[in-house]
Design an enzyme around this catalytic site. Structure first.
Site, PDB file in Angstrom:
ATOM      1  N   ASP A 102       1.092  -1.239  -0.277  1.00  0.00           N
ATOM      2  CA  ASP A 102       0.003   0.133   0.091  1.00  0.00           C
ATOM      3  C   ASP A 102       0.987   1.149  -0.088  1.00  0.00           C
ATOM      4  O   ASP A 102       1.300   1.849  -0.919  1.00  0.00           O
ATOM      5  CB  ASP A 102      -0.739  -0.110   1.194  1.00  0.00           C
ATOM      6  CG  ASP A 102      -2.166   0.849   1.093  1.00  0.00           C
ATOM      7  OD1 ASP A 102      -2.430   1.398  -0.030  1.00  0.00           O
ATOM      8  OD2 ASP A 102      -2.261   1.398   2.514  1.00  0.00           O
ATOM      9  N   VAL A 152      -9.740  -3.227   0.097  1.00  0.00           N
ATOM     10  CA  VAL A 152     -10.287  -4.697   0.011  1.00  0.00           C
ATOM     11  C   VAL A 152     -10.182  -5.715   1.196  1.00  0.00           C
ATOM     12  O   VAL A 152      -9.162  -5.387   1.971  1.00  0.00           O
ATOM     13  CB  VAL A 152      -9.554  -5.045  -1.277  1.00  0.00           C
ATOM     14  CG1 VAL A 152      -9.872  -4.355  -2.492  1.00  0.00           C
ATOM     15  CG2 VAL A 152      -7.965  -5.143  -1.142  1.00  0.00           C
TER      16      VAL A 152
END
Ligand code: IMP
Ligand code: MG
Length: 179
Positions: A102, A152
């Site tokens: 990320d 997610v």
């Protein structure tokens, strides 16, 4: 659980096929080498479990657990090791297995930390990559899927420690956060 998912991003069949492809690539790239696979708790567990069974050469695996300090814009990138390796890495080609890159802060820290232990080589495989969110210059050597900037869950990824056991990767409904 399923009613909290707004969209299935990557279904079970697609995951299985891609994991098999990466396993084949790793089999070819590491053939004849002493491979040590390092999974990062907890998110990487399902991916690691499936991936190692697609790597057709001898290997060892071990785990590390880390926790990040700070969050959001003020995140310092400081990472604390909660569980270290049981093994040494000097004689091994090390492959870090992560669920998602990320900001990149976790992997940057881990890569630097493990590099100081002098493995024969050091690479990263991640199931998912969210490049839009990157804060530091790091990219995985192997990546399953590049995904948009959405939160997610499933196949190891959690929200508040839940949803890790979904067999697919899905996008959470906003109402789950808003509660
Ligand atoms: P980074 O240090 O910002 O790259 O964060 C990596 C970690 O953040 C991952 O190992 C996940 O635990 C978590 N993370 C980042 N994005 C997501 C997401 O979309 N869903 C679930 N967890 C995520
Ligand atoms: Mg997490």
């Amino acid at each position: 659980m399923e009613e909290m998912i707004s969209k299935v991003l990557i279904d079970q069949d697609t995951l299985k096929k891609r994991v098999a492809e990466i396993g084949e690539q790793l089999t070819n790239d590491y053939r004849g080498k002493e491979l040590l696979v390092i999974g990062i708790f907890k998110g990487a567990v399902p991916f690691l479990a499936d991936l190692i069974r697609e790597i057709k050469i001898p290997l060892r695996y071990d785990f590390m657990a880390v926790s990040s300090y700070g969050s959001g814009a003020v995140s310092s990138g400081a990472v604390r090791i909660l569980k270290d390796l049981d093994t040494t890495v000097e004689d091994s080609h090390v492959l870090i297995v992560e669920d998602i890159v990320d900001t990149g802060l976790t992997l940057k820290y881990l890569k630097e930390n493990l590099a100081r232990r002098h493995p024969l080589s050091l690479k990263i495989v991640t199931l998912l990559d969210k490049p839009d969110r990157r804060k530091v210059d790091i990219s995985p050597d192997y990546n399953g899927f590049t995904i948009p900037n959405e939160f997610v869950v499933g196949y190891g990824l959690d929200y508040d420690e839940k949803f890790r056991n979904l067999p697919y990767v899905g996008i959470l409904k906003p109402e789950v956060y808003e509660k």
